[in-house]
Scaffold this active site. Structure first.
Site, PDB file in Angstrom:
ATOM      1  N   GLY A  71       1.005  -1.340   0.119  1.00 19.92           N
ATOM      2  CA  GLY A  71      -0.192  -0.135  -0.050  1.00 19.92           C
ATOM      3  C   GLY A  71       0.913   1.302  -0.117  1.00 19.92           C
ATOM      4  O   GLY A  71       1.911   1.256  -0.683  1.00 19.92           O
ATOM      5  N   ARG A  72       0.493   2.238   0.687  1.00 19.77           N
ATOM      6  CA  ARG A  72       1.217   3.678   0.691  1.00 19.77           C
ATOM      7  C   ARG A  72       2.582   3.227   1.427  1.00 19.77           C
ATOM      8  O   ARG A  72       3.809   3.736   0.777  1.00 19.77           O
ATOM      9  CB  ARG A  72       0.262   4.518   1.652  1.00 19.77           C
ATOM     10  CG  ARG A  72      -0.721   5.271   0.702  1.00 19.77           C
ATOM     11  CD  ARG A  72      -1.643   5.955   1.768  1.00 19.77           C
ATOM     12  NE  ARG A  72      -2.002   5.253   2.796  1.00 19.77           N
ATOM     13  CZ  ARG A  72      -3.665   5.079   2.754  1.00 19.77           C
ATOM     14  NH1 ARG A  72      -4.447   5.527   2.077  1.00 19.77           N
ATOM     15  NH2 ARG A  72      -3.807   4.259   3.893  1.00 19.77           N
ATOM     16  N   ILE A  73       2.629   2.625   2.430  1.00 16.04           N
ATOM     17  CA  ILE A  73       4.016   2.645   3.183  1.00 16.04           C
ATOM     18  C   ILE A  73       4.737   1.621   2.373  1.00 16.04           C
ATOM     19  O   ILE A  73       5.988   1.744   2.237  1.00 16.04           O
ATOM     20  CB  ILE A  73       3.652   2.245   4.775  1.00 16.04           C
ATOM     21  CG1 ILE A  73       2.939   3.491   5.374  1.00 16.04           C
ATOM     22  CG2 ILE A  73       5.033   2.172   5.305  1.00 16.04           C
ATOM     23  CD1 ILE A  73       2.439   3.273   6.670  1.00 16.04           C
ATOM     24  N   HIS A 108       7.061   1.696  19.119  1.00 16.15           N
ATOM     25  CA  HIS A 108       5.882   2.157  18.152  1.00 16.15           C
ATOM     26  C   HIS A 108       5.891   3.650  17.772  1.00 16.15           C
ATOM     27  O   HIS A 108       5.207   4.412  18.005  1.00 16.15           O
ATOM     28  CB  HIS A 108       4.676   1.789  18.871  1.00 16.15           C
ATOM     29  CG  HIS A 108       3.411   1.758  18.002  1.00 16.15           C
ATOM     30  ND1 HIS A 108       2.585   0.907  17.954  1.00 16.15           N
ATOM     31  CD2 HIS A 108       3.381   2.472  16.816  1.00 16.15           C
ATOM     32  CE1 HIS A 108       1.709   1.100  17.092  1.00 16.15           C
ATOM     33  NE2 HIS A 108       2.058   1.983  16.236  1.00 16.15           N
ATOM     34  N   GLU A 166       1.631  -3.892  24.012  1.00 14.48           N
ATOM     35  CA  GLU A 166       2.460  -2.662  23.998  1.00 14.48           C
ATOM     36  C   GLU A 166       1.920  -2.010  25.328  1.00 14.48           C
ATOM     37  O   GLU A 166       0.711  -1.871  25.566  1.00 14.48           O
ATOM     38  CB  GLU A 166       2.231  -1.763  22.676  1.00 14.48           C
ATOM     39  CG  GLU A 166       2.657  -2.564  21.531  1.00 14.48           C
ATOM     40  CD  GLU A 166       2.746  -1.654  20.212  1.00 14.48           C
ATOM     41  OE1 GLU A 166       2.090  -0.771  20.310  1.00 14.48           O
ATOM     42  OE2 GLU A 166       2.910  -2.243  19.129  1.00 14.48           O
ATOM     43  N   THR A 176       6.614  -2.884  10.957  1.00 13.65           N
ATOM     44  CA  THR A 176       6.158  -1.748  11.327  1.00 13.65           C
ATOM     45  C   THR A 176       4.870  -1.554  11.081  1.00 13.65           C
ATOM     46  O   THR A 176       4.238  -0.476  11.083  1.00 13.65           O
ATOM     47  CB  THR A 176       7.008  -0.535  10.477  1.00 13.65           C
ATOM     48  OG1 THR A 176       6.807  -1.025   9.243  1.00 13.65           O
ATOM     49  CG2 THR A 176       8.482  -0.634  11.015  1.00 13.65           C
ATOM     50  N   SER A 177       4.070  -2.717  11.074  1.00 14.05           N
ATOM     51  CA  SER A 177       2.624  -2.493  10.841  1.00 14.05           C
ATOM     52  C   SER A 177       2.019  -2.750  12.247  1.00 14.05           C
ATOM     53  O   SER A 177       1.579  -1.494  12.766  1.00 14.05           O
ATOM     54  CB  SER A 177       2.080  -3.567  10.034  1.00 14.05           C
ATOM     55  OG  SER A 177       2.170  -4.874  10.355  1.00 14.05           O
ATOM     56  N   ARG A 178       1.583  -3.518  12.511  1.00 16.56           N
ATOM     57  CA  ARG A 178       1.053  -3.996  13.847  1.00 16.56           C
ATOM     58  C   ARG A 178       1.371  -5.424  14.523  1.00 16.56           C
ATOM     59  O   ARG A 178       1.429  -6.249  13.826  1.00 16.56           O
ATOM     60  CB  ARG A 178      -0.736  -4.028  13.732  1.00 16.56           C
ATOM     61  CG  ARG A 178      -1.466  -2.793  13.698  1.00 16.56           C
ATOM     62  CD  ARG A 178      -1.389  -1.618  14.792  1.00 16.56           C
ATOM     63  NE  ARG A 178      -1.996  -0.481  14.710  1.00 16.56           N
ATOM     64  CZ  ARG A 178      -1.510   0.542  13.909  1.00 16.56           C
ATOM     65  NH1 ARG A 178      -0.182   0.809  13.962  1.00 16.56           N
ATOM     66  NH2 ARG A 178      -2.272   1.830  14.186  1.00 16.56           N
TER      67      ARG A 178
HETATM   68  P1  NAD Z   1      -2.622   1.001   3.059  1.00 21.50           P
HETATM   69  O1  NAD Z   1      -3.857   0.687   3.120  1.00 21.50           O
HETATM   70  O2  NAD Z   1      -1.963   2.102   2.149  1.00 21.50           O
HETATM   71  O3  NAD Z   1      -1.889  -0.417   2.675  1.00 21.50           O
HETATM   72  C1  NAD Z   1      -2.013  -1.614   3.150  1.00 21.50           C
HETATM   73  C2  NAD Z   1      -1.762  -2.715   2.107  1.00 21.50           C
HETATM   74  O4  NAD Z   1      -2.183  -3.989   2.781  1.00 21.50           O
HETATM   75  C3  NAD Z   1      -3.035  -2.573   0.738  1.00 21.50           C
HETATM   76  O5  NAD Z   1      -2.295  -2.607  -0.344  1.00 21.50           O
HETATM   77  C4  NAD Z   1      -3.690  -3.841   1.132  1.00 21.50           C
HETATM   78  O6  NAD Z   1      -4.508  -4.221  -0.203  1.00 21.50           O
HETATM   79  C5  NAD Z   1      -2.979  -4.787   1.812  1.00 21.50           C
HETATM   80  N1  NAD Z   1      -3.587  -5.888   2.583  1.00 21.50           N
HETATM   81  C6  NAD Z   1      -4.488  -5.772   3.547  1.00 21.50           C
HETATM   82  N2  NAD Z   1      -5.033  -6.850   3.687  1.00 21.50           N
HETATM   83  C7  NAD Z   1      -4.198  -7.767   3.280  1.00 21.50           C
HETATM   84  C8  NAD Z   1      -4.127  -9.096   3.531  1.00 21.50           C
HETATM   85  N3  NAD Z   1      -4.962  -9.697   3.991  1.00 21.50           N
HETATM   86  N4  NAD Z   1      -3.205  -9.696   2.745  1.00 21.50           N
HETATM   87  C9  NAD Z   1      -2.436  -9.173   1.836  1.00 21.50           C
HETATM   88  N5  NAD Z   1      -2.466  -7.606   1.691  1.00 21.50           N
HETATM   89  C10 NAD Z   1      -3.433  -7.094   2.513  1.00 21.50           C
HETATM   90  O7  NAD Z   1      -2.159   1.375   4.485  1.00 21.50           O
HETATM   91  P2  NAD Z   1      -0.573   2.144   4.747  1.00 21.50           P
HETATM   92  O8  NAD Z   1      -0.815   3.494   4.872  1.00 21.50           O
HETATM   93  O9  NAD Z   1       0.538   1.470   4.019  1.00 21.50           O
HETATM   94  O10 NAD Z   1      -0.352   1.526   6.492  1.00 21.50           O
HETATM   95  C11 NAD Z   1      -0.243   0.027   6.629  1.00 21.50           C
HETATM   96  C12 NAD Z   1      -0.144  -0.196   8.157  1.00 21.50           C
HETATM   97  O11 NAD Z   1       0.919   0.466   8.786  1.00 21.50           O
HETATM   98  C13 NAD Z   1      -1.524   0.584   8.825  1.00 21.50           C
HETATM   99  O12 NAD Z   1      -2.641  -0.055   8.782  1.00 21.50           O
HETATM  100  C14 NAD Z   1      -0.966   0.691  10.224  1.00 21.50           C
HETATM  101  O13 NAD Z   1      -1.401  -0.406  10.996  1.00 21.50           O
HETATM  102  C15 NAD Z   1       0.587   0.608  10.236  1.00 21.50           C
HETATM  103  N6  NAD Z   1       1.168   1.877  10.613  1.00 21.50           N
HETATM  104  C16 NAD Z   1       2.071   1.845  11.572  1.00 21.50           C
HETATM  105  C17 NAD Z   1       2.821   2.813  11.855  1.00 21.50           C
HETATM  106  C18 NAD Z   1       3.743   2.886  13.200  1.00 21.50           C
HETATM  107  O14 NAD Z   1       3.890   3.602  13.682  1.00 21.50           O
HETATM  108  N7  NAD Z   1       4.428   1.935  13.384  1.00 21.50           N
HETATM  109  C19 NAD Z   1       2.740   3.917  11.448  1.00 21.50           C
HETATM  110  C20 NAD Z   1       1.784   3.925  10.221  1.00 21.50           C
HETATM  111  C21 NAD Z   1       1.166   2.975   9.897  1.00 21.50           C
END
Ligand code: NAD
Length: 334
Positions: free
Chosen positions: A156-158, A286, A267, A236-238
């Protein structure tokens, strides 16, 4: 009468300023999140809740707040909110996508580099007075990043922002996502792999999926056993996307070489966690989005989203767009 918003804890000033221009703000000026009771006591007659990922916005909260129109969370992850229930009750959810993408991608890359090159472990050696030999051909060896294979889970974005950084390191980039991104495959010259193949082929794996029922423990014992013994896992996701017990086993028994973790199943990470004693982990509390600029942008974006909804306008950072059909914006400001 002014609309009322409850802000659950201390936020950057810019967010408060925006809210105060339009609303009566009940501001809980505390670093820590509220207790459950405090949260429930303060939302009884509010129109909006401004929260963070540490407050669980579930059925009970929504049902305790009969005037609630919008919840604004200062996060891109929304796993702490019962989205389906909020939507069914006509509660709008606004979040902060995009404004933290680059900062979080920077941290993912920092974890890749620091885990591979043992930056934290060797820093500690100096501070503990244990640097005895000036240089040795076989001392403190780590893994190269340049030119290696990076597997991104969740493009996705990140995930895409991490891929852009990896291009500067001439890495071969693979990705797994539930949605095939052919546009990005062309733009970034990256290849799709099914998850098992990605795990087998990658030297570094960086996780960027949201936490959902589908992604909980997406990486468990079976998946870790598929990885190379020289591979490094970065999350860095969850936290709950990785089965932490299985990860500890994998690190202890050498199924993988190391892990860089910003998020954990619990956490703050309990001081008894075996991850803390391991030399092959780099742990951060985090802090994915924790820069001055990004936190200001997040505070502003969440506040602007709340105000837009309260004014009856559809914000671009509305998460549950289908809510518009359940309770149209015009009905909110009656
Ligand atoms: P996003 O929605 O742009 O990207 C998520 C990607 O995951 C998408 O491309 C989606 O298609 C894919 N996805 C969803 N479910 C899936 C599955 N079951 N199997 C395979 N792919 C799947 O989100 P983003 O802005 O890139 O952020 C991603 C995550 O990062 C957030 O949801 C958040 O939990 C986490 N995050 C953590 C921090 C931190 O402080 N560590 C900061 C920002 C975001």
């Amino acid at each position: 009468m002014k609309m009322k918003v409850y802000v659950t804890r201390r936020i950057p000033e810019i967010g408060l300023k925006i809210l105060r221009e339009y609303c009566e703000v009940i501001y809980r000026d505390e670093l820590a999140p509220p207790t459950r009771k405090e949260l429930l006591d303060n939302i009884k007659d509010v129109d909006a809740i401004y929260c963070t990922l540490n407050e669980r916005i579930d059925r009970e909260v929504i049902d305790s707040s009969p005037r609630l129109k919008v919840v604004g969370t200062m996060s891109v992850g929304v796993d702490h909110i019962d989205i389906d229930y909020a939507t069914s009750k006509g509660v709008y959810i606004v979040y902060t996508p995009g404004v933290l993408t680059e900062t979080t991608a920077d941290l993912a890359f920092a974890l890749i580099l620091s885990t591979a090159r043992r930056v934290v472990e060797t820093d500690r050696i100096i501070r503990e007075g244990k640097w005895k030999l000036a240089w040795a051909p076989t001392m403190m060896l780590g893994y190269e990043v340049y030119g290696k294979t990076l597997g991104i889970i969740g493009l996705g974005r990140i995930g895409a922002a991490v891929a852009r950084r990896a291009k500067g390191f001439r890495m071969k980039i693979l990705y797994y996502d539930k949605i095939r991104r052919e546009d990005l495959e062309r733009e970034l010259e990256i290849e799709f792999r099914e998850i098992d193949d990605l795990l087998r082929e990658s030297d570094f794996i960086s996780i960027h999926v949201p936490l959902t029922n589908e992604t909980r423990h997406l990486i468990g014992e079976r998946e870790l056993r598929l990885m190379k013994p020289t591979a490094i896992l970065v999350n860095t996701s969850r936290g709950p996307v990785v089965d932490e017990k299985a990860l500890v086993k994998a690190l202890r028994e050498g199924w993988i070489a190391g892990a860089g973790l910003d998020v954990f199943e619990e956490e703050p990470l309990p001081p008894t966690s075996p991850l803390i004693e391991m030399p092959n982990t780099v742990l951060t509390p985090h802090i994915g989005s924790a820069t001055y600029d990004t936190r200001n942008r997040m505070a502003q974006y969440a506040a602007e989203g709340i105000i837009k909804v309260l004014k009856g306008e559809e914000p671009e950072n509305l998460y549950n767009r289908e809510v518009v059909k359940i309770r149209p914006l015009t009905k909110l400001i009656d």
